[in-house]
Design an enzyme around this catalytic site. Structure first.
Site, PDB file in Angstrom:
ATOM      1  N   HIS A 171       0.773  -0.710   0.034  1.00  0.00           N
ATOM      2  CA  HIS A 171       0.370  -0.243  -0.175  1.00  0.00           C
ATOM      3  C   HIS A 171       1.227   1.522   0.231  1.00  0.00           C
ATOM      4  CE1 HIS A 171      -2.713   3.019   2.261  1.00  0.00           C
ATOM      5  NE2 HIS A 171      -3.483   2.468   0.876  1.00  0.00           N
TER       6      HIS A 171
ATOM      7  N   ASP B 109      -6.369   1.774  -1.986  1.00  0.00           N
ATOM      8  CA  ASP B 109      -7.027   1.580  -1.334  1.00  0.00           C
ATOM      9  C   ASP B 109      -7.474  -0.247  -0.390  1.00  0.00           C
ATOM     10  OD1 ASP B 109      -5.344   3.968   0.008  1.00  0.00           O
ATOM     11  OD2 ASP B 109      -7.664   5.679  -0.041  1.00  0.00           O
TER      12      ASP B 109
END
Length: 135
Positions: free
Chosen positions: A63, A109
């Site tokens: 991420h 996300d």
């Protein structure tokens, strides 16, 4: 249903709206509260160094790298960029123009939220001493 839900966001400072969306996305995809990830491993939460401790920590590292890539598109600031998505538990769909800053951040996300939901959670990796374990 559209999960942007700015109704409850009226009292949230603008700089945290993306993190508010990410929190909602995490809770859409999985069963754990977003707080379970704030201080997990070497990469979940602010910053990140060293070798990820497990699969979940690798989700956070990925991420971080995804956000780094999103920053390469003009003046895209992932932590500030809001986006539009839908949540139909546990499915998440990002909308918006492919390749746009918002869509790229949403895709980052979304991938992280799905990764978090699938990864085993090791309570021993929550709140670790990063100075000691993440070099």
């Amino acid at each position: 249903a559209v999960c942007v839900s700015l109704l409850g966001a009226a009292n949230i400072p603008p700089q945290s709206l993306n993190l508010y969306q990410f929190k909602n996305m995490i809770e859409c995809a999985g069963t754990r509260t977003w707080l379970a990830y704030v201080k997990y491993g070497c990469y979940c939460g602010p910053g990140g160094t060293g070798t990820p401790l497990d699969e979940l920590d690798r989700c956070c590292q990925t991420h971080d790298h995804c956000y780094d890539n999103a920053k390469k598109f003009g003046n895209c600031i992932p932590y500030l960029k809001t986006y539009v998505y839908t949540c139909n538990k546990p499915d998440i769909t990002c909308t918006g123009a492919k390749g746009s800053c918002g869509r790229n951040v949403c895709d980052c996300d979304r991938a992280a939220a799905i990764c978090f939901a699938a990864a085993p959670y090791n309570l021993a990796n929550f709140g670790i001493d990063k100075e000691k374990h993440c070099q």
